[in-house]
Write an enzyme that holds these catalytic residues in place. Structure first.
Site, PDB file in Angstrom:
ATOM      1  N   GLU A   1      28.600  41.932  42.865  1.00 50.68           N
ATOM      2  CA  GLU A   1      29.253  42.141  44.149  1.00 50.68           C
ATOM      3  C   GLU A   1      30.593  41.421  44.054  1.00 50.68           C
ATOM      4  O   GLU A   1      30.628  40.244  43.689  1.00 50.68           O
ATOM      5  CB  GLU A   1      28.447  41.547  45.305  1.00 50.68           C
ATOM      6  CG  GLU A   1      29.118  41.868  46.642  1.00 50.68           C
ATOM      7  CD  GLU A   1      28.568  41.088  47.832  1.00 50.68           C
ATOM      8  OE1 GLU A   1      27.754  40.162  47.623  1.00 50.68           O
ATOM      9  OE2 GLU A   1      28.971  41.404  48.964  1.00 50.68           O
TER      10      GLU A   1
ATOM     11  N   ARG B   1      16.837  33.562  37.290  1.00 52.95           N
ATOM     12  CA  ARG B   1      18.264  33.271  37.186  1.00 52.95           C
ATOM     13  C   ARG B   1      18.461  31.939  36.463  1.00 52.95           C
ATOM     14  O   ARG B   1      17.559  31.112  36.398  1.00 52.95           O
ATOM     15  CB  ARG B   1      18.898  33.222  38.570  1.00 52.95           C
ATOM     16  CG  ARG B   1      18.350  32.093  39.415  1.00 52.95           C
ATOM     17  CD  ARG B   1      19.044  31.952  40.785  1.00 52.95           C
ATOM     18  NE  ARG B   1      20.253  32.708  40.905  1.00 52.95           N
ATOM     19  CZ  ARG B   1      20.518  33.495  41.951  1.00 52.95           C
ATOM     20  NH1 ARG B   1      19.657  33.614  42.926  1.00 52.95           N
ATOM     21  NH2 ARG B   1      21.656  34.137  42.020  1.00 52.95           N
TER      22      ARG B   1
ATOM     23  N   LYS C   1      27.205  31.191  44.656  1.00 49.55           N
ATOM     24  CA  LYS C   1      28.548  31.693  44.954  1.00 49.55           C
ATOM     25  C   LYS C   1      29.101  31.082  46.228  1.00 49.55           C
ATOM     26  O   LYS C   1      30.271  30.714  46.300  1.00 49.55           O
ATOM     27  CB  LYS C   1      28.491  33.218  45.118  1.00 49.55           C
ATOM     28  CG  LYS C   1      28.859  33.975  43.863  1.00 49.55           C
ATOM     29  CD  LYS C   1      29.115  35.428  44.245  1.00 49.55           C
ATOM     30  CE  LYS C   1      29.025  36.332  43.033  1.00 49.55           C
ATOM     31  NZ  LYS C   1      29.078  37.743  43.426  1.00 49.55           N
TER      32      LYS C   1
END
Length: 569
Positions: A45, A270, A280
């Site tokens: 994204e 992750r 983020k």
RNA sequence: UGGGGAGUGGCCAAGCGGUAAGGCAACGGCCUUUGGAGCCGAAGAUCGUAGGUUCGAAUCCUACCUCCCCAGCCA
């Protein structure tokens, strides 16, 4: 088990070993589910910069495609124009390319599919599988129920197909305000999986999109966009992180309702790194609040930060290959990453001498005004790197740490009366220590043995230490930036009550040495050039460098046995 | 306390019923014109716990414990 014979295993030849994903792929290949195809994608994204965690995903996805002779796509998941920017798109493309993943001509955007996605939503409505809901956000939350209690149907759930079609079209036309209504899938408000309780498929956003501009007033949610995008691109294995596990039934529901090609979603853990934050949202905060100089601050775990710090794509790939991929949440020690950049740079970086904390040395029996050029090896690990000349003169700088007036047992560098070697130079002996009024050592007087030119003693006598040095007259003055971990706590996301990760920032993560000295051979090296400063660590030329003043970033220090001894005391 | 996942040496991680790979870290030594690199060596795991099946279990079964994720009109 086949004994003895070593049948070459292609999987062992590539960097990635076997893991639960290759196992699944092998099963698919055996059953013929995807006709032997392997087609992966990396779906960022564009709402921030990529970090080392994304590198794990990129290398995994691209690596699998490579390993199985398949394809790899880069696709932006650009479904939320309130958070996404063109700047991020450009930075991400640069980073993925730098990491070495090749999407060939397959650069896509979920926004490429907005038209198709809309048509499919209409189909869902016609099938009675979706409806326009006028409940507001709070009401939707209330109606959703809780983890332990089922939800209840929205009063708008049984609107007619005609009414839904009309409403949805008007949503698209921009006739409603944001939040006024949404399109929802009609699944099951009592599902034990909350994601299946009539998830929102479209919301109204009167926001310009970086690529589609003001064309759309409704934007698809992740769950409605992702699987179909994978399907359109004929992706076979759609890799994502663990938190999407509970979304897989929804991913499959959408595809099944539409009756279109269905990829396999596979979830993996992750990356988490000690002393590092990879969220983020938090990285954006570090940038926006000015705790770091920007996305590419060398202390940032971003790809651009690591690049500026001096990391190589090869080192990052070796790292992501080595840590493997699994479904267990884990935290990798930052030392593991540092190991791989040292390993890479040891073979690829040329050596050079630099003194960070200078201590002046005057060689009393060396002719005043004389300058000799001495030959130095560029890289002991790579003969083809050749040699260079380093200027030697009567006045030199050595590292303050390399001298002790009253040395302890295990310190075998320079001390009064002691002889050591200056690398590629001469043996010198310390004859006198000069101090200022406060008793600080400001200068050393030494003598040298002319017979030891280049660092060899013809009589075969040996010295315990070899020191790096630089000529006072000929050395370049440079700025050197020493970086340390950005956080002082192993897991910055777990802080004491009332604290945030900001409170646990390491105040000493950046130390700037304004006046360091470097041998003149580095003059003019372009930004990004990597060196090993002998005995100190790996450094690279920062883009802030000018013709007048070069700036170096320390990528990582060398392993330091002496520091370890000191620690043990 | 609904649903979905995970638990193998300090940190990662192979293993898929035949008796625990590998990497990082740590330790000892050798070598060395980087106290770097390299080389050699040793050490470290009752495989979350408790039962069970089996000649044999990290691998199969049962129960339990712990941790992670899900109640955005974020992804």
């Amino acid at each position: 088990m086949a004994s003895g014979e070593s049948t070459p295993n292609p999987e062992e030849e590539s960097g990635l070993g076997r893991n639960f994903i290759t196992q699944i792929i092998d099963e698919h290949n055996a059953s013929g589910r995807f006709d032997g195809r392997v087609h992966t994608r990396f779906p960022p994204e564009p709402n921030g910069y990529l970090h080392i965690g994304h590198a794990k995903s990129i290398n995994l996805n691209f690596g699998l495609a490579e390993q199985y002779g398949g394809k790899f796509n880069l696709r932006f998941d650009d479904t939320n124009p309130t958070k996404e920017k063109q700047e991020y798109i450009e930075a991400i493309i640069e980073d993925v390319r730098w990491l070495g993943a090749d999407w060939e001509d397959r650069l896509f955007y979920a926004s490429d599919y907005f038209g198709q996605l809309y048509e499919w939503a209409v189909r869902l409505i016609k099938q009675g599988d979706a409806y326009v809901d006028h409940l507001n956000a709070d009401e939707i939350r209330e109606y959703r129920g809780t983890l332990t209690e089922p939800g209840k149907d929205s009063p708008y759930r049984d609107r007619s197909v005609e009414e839904n079609l009309d409403l949805f079209e008007r949503m698209k036309a921009g006739e409603f305000d944001e939040g006024e209504c949404v399109l929802r899938a009609a699944i099951d408000m009592a599902s034990p999986n909350i994601n299946m309780r009539d998830p929102v498929l479209y919301r109204i956003l009167h926001e310009a999109h970086p690529r589609t501009g003001t064309e759309w007033h409704i934007y698809p949610m992740y769950d409605w966009a992702h699987g179909q995008s994978d399907s359109i691109e004929e992706v076979t294995h759609s890799l994502c992180t663990l938190e999407f596990e509970a979304h897989r039934p929804l991913y499959e529901w959408c595809l099944e309702k539409l009756g279109i090609y269905q990829p396999q979603q596979i979830e993996f853990a992750r990356l988490a790194l000690t002393y590092t934050i990879l969220s983020k949202r938090k990285l954006i905060q570090l940038v926006e609040e000015g705790h770091v100089s920007g996305w590419d601050d060398p202390r940032m775990p971003t790809i651009s930060g690591l690049r500026r710090r001096g990391y190589t794509p090869e080192a990052i790939r070796a790292f992501t290959d080595q840590i493997g991929v699994a479904k267990a949440n884990s935290m990798i020690e930052i030392e593991q990453l540092e190991h791989f950049i040292r390993q890479d740079l040891n073979y690829s970086a040329n050596r050079v001498m630099s003194v960070l904390n200078p201590l002046k040395v005057v060689i009393e029996n060396y002719p005043e005004g004389q300058v000799e050029q001495l030959e130095a090896v560029n890289n002991p690990e790579d003969e083809s790197a050749g040699t260079r000349m380093v200027p030697f003169s009567r006045e030199l700088y050595i590292e303050q740490d390399d001298f002790m007036e009253d040395p302890p047992k295990k310190f075998y560098r320079l001390a009064p009366g002691r002889e050591v070697r200056l690398r590629y130079g001469y043996f010198i002996t310390c004859t006198d220590v000069i101090k200022d009024a406060d008793g600080n050592i400001v200068e050393l007087r030494c003598t040298y043995d002319p017979e030891t030119r280049g660092g060899h003693a013809p009589d075969g006598r040996r010295v315990k230490a070899t020191l790096h040095w630089v000529s006072v007259e000929k050395a370049l003055q440079a700025e050197v930036r020493l970086y340390d971990r950005l956080f002082s706590q192993e897991d910055p996301s777990k802080v004491a009550n009332g604290q945030t990760f900001i409170d646990v920032l390491n105040p000493d993560s950046l130390q700037v040495i304004e006046r360091a000295y470097v041998e003149p051979s580095v003059q003019g090296a372009e930004a990004g050039t990597r060196y090993q400063f002998e005995r100190l660590g790996y450094f690279c030329v920062d883009p802030d460098s000018t013709d007048e003043k070069m700036v170096f970033n320390r990528t990582v220090g060398l392993r330091d046995t002496w520091a370890k001894i000191q620690k043990q005391k």
